[in-house]
Every structure is written in C-alpha cells, then in structure tokens.
Design a protein around this motif. Structure first.
Motif, short mmCIF file in Angstrom:
data_model
loop_
_atom_site.label_atom_id
_atom_site.label_comp_id
_atom_site.label_asym_id
_atom_site.label_seq_id
_atom_site.Cartn_x
_atom_site.Cartn_y
_atom_site.Cartn_z
N LEU A 285 -1.06 -5.55 -8.70
CA LEU A 285 -1.91 -6.50 -9.02
C LEU A 285 -1.32 -7.86 -9.42
CD1 LEU A 285 -4.29 -4.76 -11.77
CD2 LEU A 285 -4.61 -5.08 -9.29
N PHE A 286 -0.10 -7.91 -9.59
CA PHE A 286 0.71 -9.03 -9.64
C PHE A 286 1.34 -9.66 -8.39
CE2 PHE A 286 1.11 -7.55 -14.18
CZ PHE A 286 0.51 -8.62 -14.75
N ARG A 287 1.23 -8.74 -7.38
CA ARG A 287 1.43 -8.96 -6.12
C ARG A 287 3.13 -9.44 -5.91
NH1 ARG A 287 -2.01 -8.19 -2.36
NH2 ARG A 287 -1.35 -9.88 -1.00
N LYS B 120 0.94 -1.13 -0.02
CA LYS B 120 -0.03 0.04 0.03
C LYS B 120 0.83 1.24 -0.18
CE LYS B 120 -3.92 -2.28 2.60
NZ LYS B 120 -4.77 -2.14 3.39
N GLU B 121 2.22 1.25 0.61
CA GLU B 121 3.00 2.54 0.53
C GLU B 121 3.64 2.67 -0.89
OE1 GLU B 121 5.50 1.42 3.86
OE2 GLU B 121 4.04 1.90 5.23
N THR B 122 3.54 1.72 -1.80
CA THR B 122 4.33 1.99 -2.97
C THR B 122 3.45 3.09 -3.86
OG1 THR B 122 3.06 0.29 -4.14
CG2 THR B 122 5.22 -0.41 -3.31
N TYR C 260 2.74 2.20 -9.85
CA TYR C 260 2.97 0.91 -9.96
C TYR C 260 1.56 0.19 -9.48
CZ TYR C 260 7.52 2.44 -9.96
OH TYR C 260 8.94 3.14 -10.20
N ASN C 261 0.56 0.85 -9.63
CA ASN C 261 -0.84 0.01 -9.48
C ASN C 261 -0.86 -1.19 -10.37
OD1 ASN C 261 -1.65 1.83 -7.30
ND2 ASN C 261 -3.04 3.18 -8.70
#
Length: 145
Positions: free
Chosen positions: A22-24, A11-13, A17-18
């Motif tokens: 998604l690729f975790r 969440k802090e990124t 880079y959204n």
C-alpha cells in the motif's frame, strides 16, 4: 513501460507484504551475471534509475563464489541509489541471467537472499523481501525454503 514493470513486480510479492504494498515501495530489479550487477530501481511514479557494478564475486560454475565480495558489490550498488523516503522498505527481484553448469543451487539461492539482506542493512536501504529467479523464471520459496 516502467510503471507496468513496477506494477508487475509489486503483484509478484508474497501476500504477507500486502500492507507494505500500500505504501508503494521502490523495487530493485537486479541482474546477476559473470562478475556483474546491473540494477534498475523502479519507483511508484513510473520513474527509474539504473546503475552497474563490476566486481570479482563469481566464477563459471557459481554466480556467488565469494559471499563477502558479493555483499560488498551489492552494498556499493545500493549506495548509488537515494535513500527511501520515510524509511519505507523496498523489495528486490534478483535474476541470475548467466547460464550455470549445474543451474542455480539451493545454496546459491540462499546466498543471494542473505547477501541482499546484509548489503541492504549496510547501505541503509532496507530490502524486506528478495525474489530470486533463474533466467527469468521465479524460483518458488517452497522449493528451497
């Protein structure tokens, strides 16, 4: 515990880079202190791996006193972790835990980011973004560019 730490770092990124979020991707949490790197890599399933490297790259005034030795130590450290699956890039969170005489300077922040970029390239463990913090407080990108 590891999954909540992983989620917090994700969440802090930065928002740019959204799609990658998604690729975790894996997240490296690195503590830099006097000639020591302690790293925990968090994975999307909640698991983690931990490694430590000691090298002569800092002094009492600067955490990155020798850039090339810092890059080599980071490369050696990243090689201890498995390659990312499907070529997924990772994020890194670098926390300088050592109290420095003059605090963390803009040059050191840039050196830390650059060292991660070079080391991840050499180790073939793509790190696309490095967040730098000093004693647990994130240093904003806007402050030092």
């Amino acid at each position: 515990m590891n999954l909540s730490t992983y989620e917090r770092h994700l969440k802090e990124t930065p928002k740019k880079y959204n799609v990658l979020q998604l690729f975790r991707p894996p997240i490296y949490e690195i503590e830099l202190s006097n000639n020591q790197l302690i790293t925990v890599c968090y994975y999307k399933d909640g698991s983690s791996k931990r490694h430590q490297i000691n090298a002569n790259f800092s002094n009492r005034r600067m955490v990155v006193a020798d850039f090339l030795k810092t890059v080599q130590a980071l490369t050696d450290l990243l090689l201890k972790f498995p390659k990312h699956s499907f070529g997924v890039s990772a994020f890194a969170v670098a926390n300088v835990t050592e109290e420095l005489a003059d605090g963390l300077t803009a040059i050191e922040i840039k050196a830390i980011r650059e060292a991660f970029f070079v080391a991840s390239s050499q180790a073939k463990r793509r790190v696309v973004h490095t967040t730098v913090s000093y004693q647990g407080q994130i240093v904003p990108l806007e402050k030092f560019g």
